[in-house]
Design a protein around this motif. Structure first.
Motif, short mmCIF file in Angstrom:
data_model
loop_
_atom_site.label_atom_id
_atom_site.label_comp_id
_atom_site.label_asym_id
_atom_site.label_seq_id
_atom_site.Cartn_x
_atom_site.Cartn_y
_atom_site.Cartn_z
N PRO A 7 -11.83 3.32 -7.14
CA PRO A 7 -10.75 2.93 -6.23
C PRO A 7 -11.27 2.68 -4.82
CG PRO A 7 -10.71 5.30 -6.59
CD PRO A 7 -11.79 4.76 -7.48
N THR A 8 -10.49 1.94 -4.06
CA THR A 8 -10.81 1.71 -2.65
C THR A 8 -9.58 2.03 -1.82
OG1 THR A 8 -10.10 -0.61 -2.63
CG2 THR A 8 -12.38 -0.16 -3.31
N GLY A 9 -9.79 2.11 -0.50
CA GLY A 9 -8.68 2.36 0.39
C GLY A 9 -7.97 3.66 0.08
N PRO A 10 -6.68 3.73 0.35
CA PRO A 10 -5.93 4.98 0.12
C PRO A 10 -5.92 5.45 -1.32
CG PRO A 10 -4.67 3.45 1.50
CD PRO A 10 -5.83 2.68 0.96
N LEU A 11 -6.15 4.53 -2.27
CA LEU A 11 -6.13 4.93 -3.68
C LEU A 11 -7.23 5.93 -4.02
CD1 LEU A 11 -5.37 1.56 -5.55
CD2 LEU A 11 -3.83 3.50 -5.18
N THR A 12 -8.25 6.05 -3.17
CA THR A 12 -9.32 7.02 -3.43
C THR A 12 -8.80 8.45 -3.41
OG1 THR A 12 -9.93 7.09 -1.08
CG2 THR A 12 -11.11 5.52 -2.47
N LEU A 13 -7.60 8.66 -2.87
CA LEU A 13 -7.06 10.01 -2.75
C LEU A 13 -6.18 10.41 -3.93
CD1 LEU A 13 -6.09 9.81 1.03
CD2 LEU A 13 -7.99 11.10 0.07
N LEU A 14 -5.91 9.47 -4.83
CA LEU A 14 -4.94 9.73 -5.90
C LEU A 14 -5.61 10.04 -7.24
CD1 LEU A 14 -2.25 6.98 -5.18
CD2 LEU A 14 -2.25 9.37 -4.46
N PRO A 15 -4.93 10.82 -8.10
CA PRO A 15 -5.45 11.17 -9.42
C PRO A 15 -5.17 10.07 -10.45
CG PRO A 15 -3.39 12.32 -9.06
CD PRO A 15 -3.67 11.55 -7.80
N ILE A 16 -5.91 8.99 -10.38
CA ILE A 16 -5.65 7.82 -11.22
C ILE A 16 -5.79 8.16 -12.70
CG2 ILE A 16 -6.48 5.50 -11.77
CD1 ILE A 16 -7.37 5.33 -8.81
N HIS A 17 -6.71 9.05 -13.02
CA HIS A 17 -6.94 9.42 -14.42
C HIS A 17 -5.72 10.05 -15.08
CE1 HIS A 17 -7.52 13.12 -12.17
NE2 HIS A 17 -7.28 13.79 -13.29
N ALA A 18 -4.77 10.53 -14.26
CA ALA A 18 -3.59 11.21 -14.79
C ALA A 18 -2.34 10.34 -14.73
CB ALA A 18 -3.34 12.51 -14.02
#
Length: 411
Positions: free
Chosen positions: A165-176
């Motif tokens: 991820p880039t930008g603010p998405l780096t802070l989110l639990p995308i795997h979940a």
């Protein structure tokens, strides 16, 4: 003009000479094997091998448009994400951080393990669940469908995916991301997820590691059951006993007042495997100051980045060890990323404070799957963590704070 025409002419000549010297030095560096692209954008062909184990999904965030670049071993696919907008991402991330902060404050007050009562209030869990559902609708489902990972995976042959991820998405639990009360409508039900800070980092991690020093296939255990200003971690002893049982004399323990900054940094050099059972702290404004709390202070990202290791596996059973910065999220400066960059090929970490019982349970499940005959097989870490997290999720689908934080970084 100060100095006159003669000085001006001298300065121009000097600048031109320095420019020629610079160009010559760059050419010399590019003549060194492995540095052909020095100070140049990497060629696409040189990065595609990063996806030889499965696709790498780069999530590009921009105020103009957002896309997913799906890097495969032989091609790059572009997936438009019309439902994903930068302003909406920023708002979602801020709400997510507020929710996580609420969770951590509750947990650090030492409230009991009763998940249906004070610790995991309905409001906190509902907000986390809403974030996971939003990610599924905004980008995750579209990406997985594009990759034809459209059905619920079963058995042992799970597809792998790497999120970048880039930008603010780096802070989110995308795997979940997903709807966890609807089987098959979640990332966890379709793929095994890992993260990578960059394509190049994953490519380097895939390279055959150099021979490790003789006797370095050992486990370093760092535990802090009691830390000033923090809640006790009673299950540190359980994790220590687990590793002692699995590795025997091949486990070195630094616990309590033995877990000093110098002792830990020295131990990391001589051990291929490391396990930290201690509190962690993250500074979202200055992520390089984040780190693990040991006996004599904080072992920071900067401390760990000061040297290179030849580590195969690191398990960070602490708090907030995989969260980056809020002002510079693209930097992905986390403790997990720092250990990965400095030589640890596989890193398991947590996005926020985790309950002690769940941390011990996940550790037990992971090590039970990757340790065979006293030897740790780091390449099995991502799949082992995936199944451990799914087991927690299946028991507690309505409390994502319990199972969402665990992440894997590496090949």
């Amino acid at each position: 003009m100060p100095g006159g025409a003669e000085q001006f002419s001298h300065d121009v000549d000097r600048r031109m000479a320095l420019a020629r010297e610079w160009d010559d030095l760059v050419e010399q560096v590019r003549a060194i094997p492995g540095f052909e692209d020095f100070l140049q954008p990497p060629r696409l062909e040189s990065l595609l091998p990063a996806a030889k184990g499965g696709p790498v999904v780069i999530l590009n965030v921009s105020r103009w448009r957002c896309d997913a670049l799906i890097v495969k071993a032989d091609d790059v696919l572009v997936v438009e994400l019309p439902e994903l907008r930068q302003d909406a991402i920023v708002a979602r991330v801020q709400n997510y951080l507020d929710v996580v902060t609420t969770w951590q404050v509750r947990a650090l007050r030492g409230v009991s393990r009763d998940m249906d009562a004070t610790v995991s209030s309905d409001a906190v869990e509902a907000a986390l669940d809403d974030c996971l559902q939003w990610m599924w609708d905004a980008f995750a489902e579209r990406i997985l469908d594009k990759l034809e990972y459209a059905g619920r995976s079963t058995g042992d042959d799970w597809p792998r995916i790497w999120w970048c991820p880039t930008g603010p998405l780096t802070l989110l639990p995308i795997h979940a991301a997903g709807y966890h009360r609807s089987p098959g409508r979640a990332v966890l039900d379709r793929v095994v997820s890992s993260y990578t800070p960059t394509l190049r980092a994953l490519l380097m991690a895939r390279d055959e590691p150099p021979p490790r020093p003789a006797g370095s296939d050992r486990m370093l255990f760092v535990g802090m059951p009691d830390t000033p200003g923090q809640e006790p971690l009673p299950n540190v002893d359980i994790e220590r006993e687990l590793l002692d049982e699995m590795f025997g004399d091949a486990c070195t323990s630094l616990v309590g007042d033995g877990a000093t900054r110098d002792a830990v940094l020295t131990g990391l050099v001589d051990h291929s495997w490391a396990h930290f059972a201690c509190h962690g702290e993250q500074d979202l404004a200055d992520p390089s100051r984040g780190g693990l709390l040991v006996h004599d202070g904080r072992l920071t990202v900067t401390d760990l980045s000061s040297q290179q290791y030849q580590g195969a596996f690191a398990y960070l059973s602490g708090c907030k060890t995989a969260v980056g910065g809020v002002h510079l999220p693209d930097e992905a400066i986390t403790l997990a990323a720092a250990l990965h960059y400095t030589g640890y090929r596989h890193v398991i970490a947590t996005l926020w404070s985790v309950l002690d019982d769940e941390a011990a349970e996940v550790a037990g499940r992971v090590y039970g799957d990757i340790v065979h005959g006293g030897v740790l097989h780091a390449g099995e870490a991502a799949v082992a963590l995936h199944h451990a997290v799914r087991a927690l999720r299946d028991r507690h689908p309505g409390t994502p704070s319990v199972w969402t934080p665990f992440t894997h970084t590496g090949p």
